[in-house]
Design an enzyme around this catalytic site. Structure first.
Site, PDB file in Angstrom:
ATOM      1  CE1 TYR A 140      11.250 -45.745 -46.588  1.00  0.00           C
ATOM      2  CE2 TYR A 140      10.028 -45.733 -48.639  1.00  0.00           C
ATOM      3  CZ  TYR A 140      10.123 -45.422 -47.302  1.00  0.00           C
ATOM      4  OH  TYR A 140       9.063 -44.790 -46.680  1.00  0.00           O
ATOM      5  CE  LYS A 190      16.151 -45.886 -31.098  1.00  0.00           C
ATOM      6  NZ  LYS A 190      15.747 -45.225 -29.838  1.00  0.00           N
ATOM      7  CG  ASP A 223      13.712 -42.374 -29.551  1.00  0.00           C
ATOM      8  OD1 ASP A 223      14.725 -41.734 -29.899  1.00  0.00           O
ATOM      9  OD2 ASP A 223      13.763 -43.294 -28.695  1.00  0.00           O
ATOM     10  CG  ASP A 247       7.753 -41.993 -45.019  1.00  0.00           C
ATOM     11  OD1 ASP A 247       7.137 -41.218 -45.769  1.00  0.00           O
ATOM     12  OD2 ASP A 247       7.244 -43.006 -44.509  1.00  0.00           O
ATOM     13  CG  ASP A 251       3.166 -38.352 -43.229  1.00  0.00           C
ATOM     14  OD1 ASP A 251       3.736 -37.889 -44.249  1.00  0.00           O
ATOM     15  OD2 ASP A 251       2.204 -39.141 -43.299  1.00  0.00           O
TER      16      ASP A 251
HETATM   17  C1  IPM Z   1       6.005 -40.450 -49.153  1.00  0.00           C
HETATM   18  C2  IPM Z   1       5.188 -41.691 -49.159  1.00  0.00           C
HETATM   19  C3  IPM Z   1       5.940 -42.799 -49.888  1.00  0.00           C
HETATM   20  C4  IPM Z   1       7.261 -43.034 -49.203  1.00  0.00           C
HETATM   21  C5  IPM Z   1       5.171 -44.105 -49.994  1.00  0.00           C
HETATM   22  C6  IPM Z   1       3.833 -43.906 -50.626  1.00  0.00           C
HETATM   23  C7  IPM Z   1       5.967 -45.171 -50.664  1.00  0.00           C
HETATM   24  O1  IPM Z   1       4.850 -42.060 -47.870  1.00  0.00           O
HETATM   25  O2  IPM Z   1       6.399 -39.972 -50.234  1.00  0.00           O
HETATM   26  O3  IPM Z   1       6.246 -39.931 -48.075  1.00  0.00           O
HETATM   27  O4  IPM Z   1       7.312 -43.702 -48.160  1.00  0.00           O
HETATM   28  O5  IPM Z   1       8.280 -42.555 -49.694  1.00  0.00           O
HETATM   29 MG    MG Z   2       5.347 -40.603 -46.414  1.00  0.00          MG
END
Ligand code: IPM
Ligand code: MG
Length: 364
Positions: A140, A190, A223, A247, A251
């Site tokens: 990022y 990675k 992975d 990130d 999820d």
């Molecule tokens: C998170 C979100 C954010 C990130 C996005 C919305 C920029 O996905 O907090 O996980 O990637 O940090």
């Molecule tokens: Mg996220």
């Protein structure tokens, strides 16, 4: 007599379901404050995509300065289809993470009793991990751009920036955390495919590991780690990862423990040199916004993390137990968990469960 403890918290409900779930978190935290003998002074900021539509900016020019004096920030969600995501997020969420050096994004993922995750034959006890995501640099970064615009071979570059300082501090945080948990750290790398940054990441993580001989470090390519999270989640505990890997893995972890409606995170400045920020990780969910059916548990959980960071560990424990009670009893559930309860009914259920928890007097 000691002075009553009081905290100033900035709330940014943001977009979509953000304000709805924030309201419920505030109700629960007010109840926790009552029971545990402290107070929270809330100041609401309407920074959002709606504000962008009116003023052309997600937050005012001096937004960061306005937030600086607060003890913490409670954030709902940022992003709405009316504004391109990279504009809304780089106009609000990401500048806050960076301005206050919230370099740890802590994302616990624990399967709670009463919640059915998507994995067969996995007991709640076998799914309890925490992702320590680097939150200030890595993939990022703002370095890069569009080149040869309009030409047939137009292209874009995005430079991933990994600094020694940045990797050292996130690794150290993960090793310290592992000491209070299972003593195991998994590092997401990675270095087989990414030739510069990931070998550097491995090298620095190894150097930090040398200072923690009591902690077992294992390195996984990201992975393979994603696959392991699904096939052998019990073998994982603390996972340290770069910004993007963390990130994505978080999820996945959220999905494994019952969905994004339950997943919270803390953007931490561990040195407390600026406010830390606590948020649910589900986003603004425009498809269900305004209907009063969003699950507020993730936001309430983020509130519990905030209390812990502020030093109110007993209150944080009580809020977490109240969440567990509501989920285990399964009487009140929002549609994402298979029920028909509203956001407010779920909030009320947690407030009621919290009011049955022993308060400060019982613990003291
Ligand atoms: C998170 C979100 C954010 C990130 C996005 C919305 C920029 O996905 O907090 O996980 O990637 O940090
Ligand atoms: Mg996220």
């Amino acid at each position: 007599m000691t002075a009553p403890r009081g905290y100033a918290v900035a709330t940014i409900g943001g977009d979509g379901i953000g304000p709805e779930v924030c309201d419920q978190a505030i109700r629960v935290l007010d109840e926790a404050a009552d029971r545990f003998g402290f107070s929270v002074r809330w100041t609401d900021f309407d920074w959002s995509c709606a504000r962008f539509a009116e003023t052309g900016a997600m937050m005012p020019d001096d937004g960061i300065d306005q937030l600086r004096p607060f003890d913490a920030i409670l954030l709902g969600a940022v992003g709405y289809p009316s504004v391109p995501d990279h504009v809304s997020l780089w106009g609000l969420l990401i500048p806050i993470r960076r301005a206050f050096d919230q370099y740890v994004n802590l994302r616990p993922a624990r399967l709670l009793p009463g919640v059915t995750g998507p994995l067969r034959d996995i007991d709640a006890a076998d799914l309890d991990m925490v992702i320590v995501r680097e939150n200030s640099e890595g993939e990022y970064s703002t370095e890069g751009g569009r080149h040869d615009v309009g030409a047939a071979d137009e292209y874009a570059t995005q430079v991933a920036r990994f600094s020694r300082h940045g990797v050292e501090r996130i690794a150290r945080y993960a090793f310290e955390l592992a000491r209070s948990r299972s003593g195991r750290v998994a590092s997401a790398t990675k270095s087989n495919g990414i030739i510069h940054t990931m070998p550097y990441w491995d090298e620095i993580v190894d150097e930090v590991a040398a200072g923690y001989p009591d902690i077992e470090l294992r390195r996984y390519h990201v992975d393979a780690l994603a696959a392991r999270m699904v096939t052998a989640p019990g073998s994982l505990d603390v996972i340290v990862a770069s910004n993007l890997f963390g990130d994505i893995l978080s999820d996945l972890a959220a999905a494994l423990v019952g969905g994004l409606g339950l997943a919270a995170s803390g953007n931490l400045n561990p040195e407390h040199t600026g406010p830390s920020m606590f948020e649910s990780i589900h986003g603004s969910a425009p498809d269900i916004a305004g209907q009063g059916i969003a699950n507020p548990i993730a936001q309430i959980q983020a509130g519990a993390m905030m209390l812990r960071h502020l030093g109110e560990a007993d209150a944080a424990d009580a809020v977490e137990r109240a969440i567990e009670t509501v989920l285990a009893e399964a009487a009140v559930r929002t549609p994402d968990l298979g029920g028909a309860a509203s956001t407010a009914q779920m909030g009320t259920a947690v407030v009621e469960a919290l009011s049955r928890e022993p308060g400060a007097e019982a613990i003291a």
